[in-house]
Write an enzyme that holds these catalytic residues in place. Structure first.
Site, PDB file in Angstrom:
ATOM      1  N   VAL A 233       0.848  -1.194   0.000  1.00 55.37           N
ATOM      2  CA  VAL A 233       0.000   0.000   0.000  1.00 55.37           C
ATOM      3  C   VAL A 233       0.884   1.245   0.000  1.00 55.37           C
ATOM      4  CG1 VAL A 233      -1.992  -1.085   1.091  1.00 55.37           C
ATOM      5  CG2 VAL A 233      -0.188  -0.128   2.539  1.00 55.37           C
ATOM      6  N   ALA A 234       2.132   1.061  -0.417  1.00 56.50           N
ATOM      7  CA  ALA A 234       3.090   2.161  -0.453  1.00 56.50           C
ATOM      8  C   ALA A 234       3.094   2.796  -1.850  1.00 56.50           C
ATOM      9  CB  ALA A 234       4.478   1.663  -0.064  1.00 56.50           C
ATOM     10  N   ARG A 235       4.092   2.464  -2.637  1.00 56.64           N
ATOM     11  CA  ARG A 235       4.179   2.882  -4.033  1.00 56.64           C
ATOM     12  C   ARG A 235       4.704   1.702  -4.840  1.00 56.64           C
ATOM     13  NH1 ARG A 235       1.309   6.263  -2.657  1.00 56.64           N
ATOM     14  NH2 ARG A 235       1.386   8.524  -2.944  1.00 56.64           N
ATOM     15  N   ASP A 259      -2.128  -2.822  -4.064  1.00 61.72           N
ATOM     16  CA  ASP A 259      -2.966  -1.660  -4.362  1.00 61.72           C
ATOM     17  C   ASP A 259      -2.212  -0.689  -5.261  1.00 61.72           C
ATOM     18  OD1 ASP A 259      -5.418  -0.085  -3.967  1.00 61.72           O
ATOM     19  OD2 ASP A 259      -4.071   1.345  -2.988  1.00 61.72           O
ATOM     20  N   GLU A 264       1.652   2.285 -13.329  1.00 63.02           N
ATOM     21  CA  GLU A 264       0.225   2.505 -13.110  1.00 63.02           C
ATOM     22  C   GLU A 264      -0.298   3.409 -14.227  1.00 63.02           C
ATOM     23  OE1 GLU A 264      -0.829   4.010  -9.271  1.00 63.02           O
ATOM     24  OE2 GLU A 264       0.155   2.368  -8.201  1.00 63.02           O
ATOM     25  N   HIS A 283      -5.060   1.352  -7.028  1.00 60.87           N
ATOM     26  CA  HIS A 283      -4.638   2.449  -6.146  1.00 60.87           C
ATOM     27  C   HIS A 283      -5.858   3.000  -5.401  1.00 60.87           C
ATOM     28  CE1 HIS A 283      -0.995   5.304  -5.767  1.00 60.87           C
ATOM     29  NE2 HIS A 283      -1.732   5.393  -4.670  1.00 60.87           N
TER      30      HIS A 283
END
Length: 322
Positions: A233-235, A259, A264, A283
């Site tokens: 859930v970071a990057r 996520d 992306e 995301h």
């Protein structure tokens, strides 16, 4: 105080399907003795910021900042402020804050939900339901496991708090391990291998920096348990995407809940889409109907602090970044 001479200006913005009018309403409820104005056009933004003490939104470009003659505080509604020219704000004596902490409850809930979903193999249950198959299958438990939380900011700390009823052993990773933290053990990023070696779940909740870019690479995947679940859930760039695909294909780790990805949006032909042991959301972990309510809590407290201190120089402003 006139409508064109407000204390606080809410700039044009939308987050998670929420309109800026919701943010303005939240601020008016919390600051009944202040004039809160909502700008709906670029012209209104330029007019309303002219005498305002506080503005809040995604960003303020040079033209808008130049027009804000009496500005004391810009409250960014993002946790990250890398897109802002902080030097320009400094030159004008304007404090800048971020929205750190706003995402704590919702993203921690996403991470915990992902851990439970993978432990109980809900993805398989959903697939079997779609095919109307009544087939039993093995599952595991989050309870009593070891969880490594990489990043002990607001999200990481909230997750550790939510994990308490599960009687897990927690290992934290942060830039300054000497500060300690809410986890049972704390390591620096230079000891990532020790932190993840025994973890059934590795949750990434750290910012993307020079120290964390590509942190979870092929070497780290070799250290992780073969049944470990990676939750990101970071990057996306915190994880080496090619190494992740290889680790999943070779059963070097158990599964992943993503996520965020690199890149992306994730291209339709990317191999991650075709792996059964991966769950992917766009995301989306930060989505919450309470986003502007939480931003409003932070900003209202800072406005009252500005009032008491008489300006930003001596004010103890929460989430200040400059």
């Amino acid at each position: 105080m006139t409508e064109t001479d407000p204390d606080v200006v809410v700039l044009r913005q939308k987050i998670h399907g929420l309109d800026a009018s919701d943010y303005a309403a939240a601020l008016r409820e919390r600051l009944p003795d202040h004039e809160v104005a909502l700008a709906t056009t670029p012209a209104e933004e330029r007019e309303l910021v002219r005498n305002a003490r506080v503005a809040t939104g995604f960003s303020m470009g040079p033209e808008l900042l130049d027009a804000a003659e009496n500005l004391e505080l810009f409250a960014c509604v993002y946790a990250g402020t890398g897109h802002l020219d902080l030097e320009a704000f400094d030159e004008r004596g304007v404090a800048v804050t971020n929205a750190s902490g706003v995402h704590g409850p919702n993203i921690a809930e996403y991470a915990l939900g992902s851990m439970i979903a993978h432990a109980r193999d809900f993805p398989r249950a959903w697939d079997q339901k779609a095919d109307r198959q009544w087939n039993s299958y093995p599952t595991t438990e989050v309870y009593g496991s070891t969880v490594a939380v990489v990043g002990l900011g607001a999200i990481g700390e909230t997750l550790v708090d939510r994990l308490e009823p599960f009687d897990v052993h927690t290992v934290g990773v942060r830039y300054s391990p000497e500060k300690g933290g809410p986890t049972d053990e704390v390591y620096g990023f230079d000891r990532i291998h020790e932190a993840v070696a025994d973890a059934a779940y590795v949750v990434l909740a750290c910012p993307l920096t020079d120290a964390t870019a590509g942190l979870i690479d092929d070497d780290v995947f070799r250290t992780m348990r073969a049944d470990a679940v990676l939750v990101n859930v970071a990057r996306g760039k915190v994880v080496d995407a090619d190494a992740l695909v290889s680790a999943l294909r070779s059963n070097a780790i158990g599964s992943a809940a993503l996520d965020v990805t690199d890149p992306e949006p994730l291209p339709e032909d990317h191999p991650l889409w075709r792996l059964d042991d991966v769950t992917i959301t766009p995301h989306n972990a930060g989505h919450t109907p309470d986003y502007f309510e939480r931003c409003g809590d932070i900003l209202a407290a800072n406005v009252r602090e500005l009032d008491a201190a008489g300006g930003p120089a001596d004010a103890e402003i929460e989430n200040r970044v400059n």
